[in-house]
Every structure is written in C-alpha cells, then in structure tokens.
Design a protein around this motif. Structure first.
Motif, PDB file in Angstrom:
ATOM      1  N   ASP A  14      42.134  37.640  34.040  1.00 22.59           N
ATOM      2  CA  ASP A  14      42.198  37.707  35.494  1.00 22.59           C
ATOM      3  C   ASP A  14      41.608  39.032  35.967  1.00 22.59           C
ATOM      4  O   ASP A  14      41.615  40.027  35.246  1.00 22.59           O
ATOM      5  CB  ASP A  14      43.641  37.605  35.973  1.00 22.59           C
ATOM      6  N   ARG A  15      41.110  39.034  37.195  1.00 25.77           N
ATOM      7  CA  ARG A  15      40.593  40.275  37.783  1.00 25.77           C
ATOM      8  C   ARG A  15      41.769  41.211  38.029  1.00 25.77           C
ATOM      9  O   ARG A  15      42.806  40.797  38.549  1.00 25.77           O
ATOM     10  CB  ARG A  15      39.889  39.989  39.103  1.00 25.77           C
ATOM     11  N   PRO A  16      41.646  42.500  37.679  1.00 27.55           N
ATOM     12  CA  PRO A  16      42.771  43.421  37.868  1.00 27.55           C
ATOM     13  C   PRO A  16      43.007  43.734  39.350  1.00 27.55           C
ATOM     14  O   PRO A  16      42.069  43.786  40.147  1.00 27.55           O
ATOM     15  CB  PRO A  16      42.329  44.681  37.116  1.00 27.55           C
ATOM     16  N   LEU A  17      44.263  43.947  39.688  1.00 25.90           N
ATOM     17  CA  LEU A  17      44.648  44.375  41.031  1.00 25.90           C
ATOM     18  C   LEU A  17      44.764  45.896  40.992  1.00 25.90           C
ATOM     19  O   LEU A  17      45.584  46.447  40.259  1.00 25.90           O
ATOM     20  CB  LEU A  17      45.970  43.746  41.445  1.00 25.90           C
ATOM     21  N   LEU A  18      43.915  46.581  41.757  1.00 27.86           N
ATOM     22  CA  LEU A  18      43.878  48.040  41.776  1.00 27.86           C
ATOM     23  C   LEU A  18      44.532  48.549  43.047  1.00 27.86           C
ATOM     24  O   LEU A  18      44.585  47.850  44.055  1.00 27.86           O
ATOM     25  CB  LEU A  18      42.423  48.525  41.714  1.00 27.86           C
ATOM     26  N   PHE A  53      45.542  47.639  48.291  1.00 27.51           N
ATOM     27  CA  PHE A  53      45.323  46.874  47.078  1.00 27.51           C
ATOM     28  C   PHE A  53      43.897  46.336  47.115  1.00 27.51           C
ATOM     29  O   PHE A  53      43.464  45.795  48.126  1.00 27.51           O
ATOM     30  CB  PHE A  53      46.298  45.698  46.972  1.00 27.51           C
ATOM     31  N   VAL A  54      43.172  46.473  46.002  1.00 27.17           N
ATOM     32  CA  VAL A  54      41.782  46.017  45.911  1.00 27.17           C
ATOM     33  C   VAL A  54      41.642  45.135  44.673  1.00 27.17           C
ATOM     34  O   VAL A  54      42.111  45.491  43.591  1.00 27.17           O
ATOM     35  CB  VAL A  54      40.806  47.215  45.795  1.00 27.17           C
ATOM     36  N   ARG A  55      41.002  43.981  44.870  1.00 27.27           N
ATOM     37  CA  ARG A  55      40.687  43.108  43.735  1.00 27.27           C
ATOM     38  C   ARG A  55      39.312  42.498  43.953  1.00 27.27           C
ATOM     39  O   ARG A  55      39.054  41.910  44.994  1.00 27.27           O
ATOM     40  CB  ARG A  55      41.722  41.996  43.589  1.00 27.27           C
ATOM     41  N   ASP A  56      38.437  42.663  42.984  1.00 27.32           N
ATOM     42  CA  ASP A  56      37.116  42.034  42.990  1.00 27.32           C
ATOM     43  C   ASP A  56      36.315  42.381  44.249  1.00 27.32           C
ATOM     44  O   ASP A  56      35.682  41.520  44.850  1.00 27.32           O
ATOM     45  CB  ASP A  56      37.264  40.525  42.832  1.00 27.32           C
ATOM     46  N   GLN A  58      37.379  43.220  47.237  1.00 26.61           N
ATOM     47  CA  GLN A  58      38.009  42.826  48.499  1.00 26.61           C
ATOM     48  C   GLN A  58      39.336  43.562  48.661  1.00 26.61           C
ATOM     49  O   GLN A  58      40.096  43.682  47.690  1.00 26.61           O
ATOM     50  CB  GLN A  58      38.287  41.315  48.520  1.00 26.61           C
ATOM     51  N   GLU A  60      42.963  43.436  49.604  1.00 28.01           N
ATOM     52  CA  GLU A  60      43.931  42.352  49.717  1.00 28.01           C
ATOM     53  C   GLU A  60      45.094  42.684  50.640  1.00 28.01           C
ATOM     54  O   GLU A  60      45.811  41.793  51.055  1.00 28.01           O
ATOM     55  CB  GLU A  60      44.450  41.957  48.336  1.00 28.01           C
TER      56      GLU A  60
END
Length: 73
Positions: A14-18, A53-56, A58, A60
């Motif tokens: 899965d793409r990590p949630l940063l 929060f950033v994922r891919d 975007q 979030e």
C-alpha cells in the motif's frame, strides 16, 4: 477462475501515509516538509504552517499537532 491482475495488485504494498508540515502553497500545490527533513509536493487545500496527512501526492486531511519522535533502526 481467479483474477490474475487482482492477485498481482495484492502483492504490491500500500502507499504509505505520511505526515508533514506545509511550508508554502502555490496554485493548490503544497510544499510539505516531512519529519526526517525530506520534502514532498502534494495537491490539495492547506495553508502554510498546518500539519497534514499526505499519500501518493494528495493531501488527505489535517493531522493532529502531536509531537513527532524519530527512531532510527
């Protein structure tokens, strides 16, 4: 018969949630600094100084203002 493409996608991580702090915003593209010092650009609504929060690529949503502890292994 199983779907081979779905089985393949299940193998990918899965793409990590940063989480990071927004440094600047221009044309709905935010420049976000990560706790380790890295930088990412993300699309979305934010203002400078907010934690998000950033994922891919975007944004979030807003992240809580909790302290960050970095542990290197």
């Amino acid at each position: 018969m199983s779907n081979l493409f779905k089985a393949f996608l299940d193998l990918l991580p899965d793409r990590p949630l940063l989480v990071g702090t927004v440094l600047s915003v221009a044309n709905s593209i935010a420049r976000v600094e990560l706790p380790g010092g890295g930088m990412v650009q993300a699309h979305g609504q934010a203002t400078a100084g907010q934690r998000v929060f950033v994922r891919d690529g975007q944004i979030e949503g807003l992240a809580p203002g909790l302290p960050v502890e970095i542990i290197e292994i």
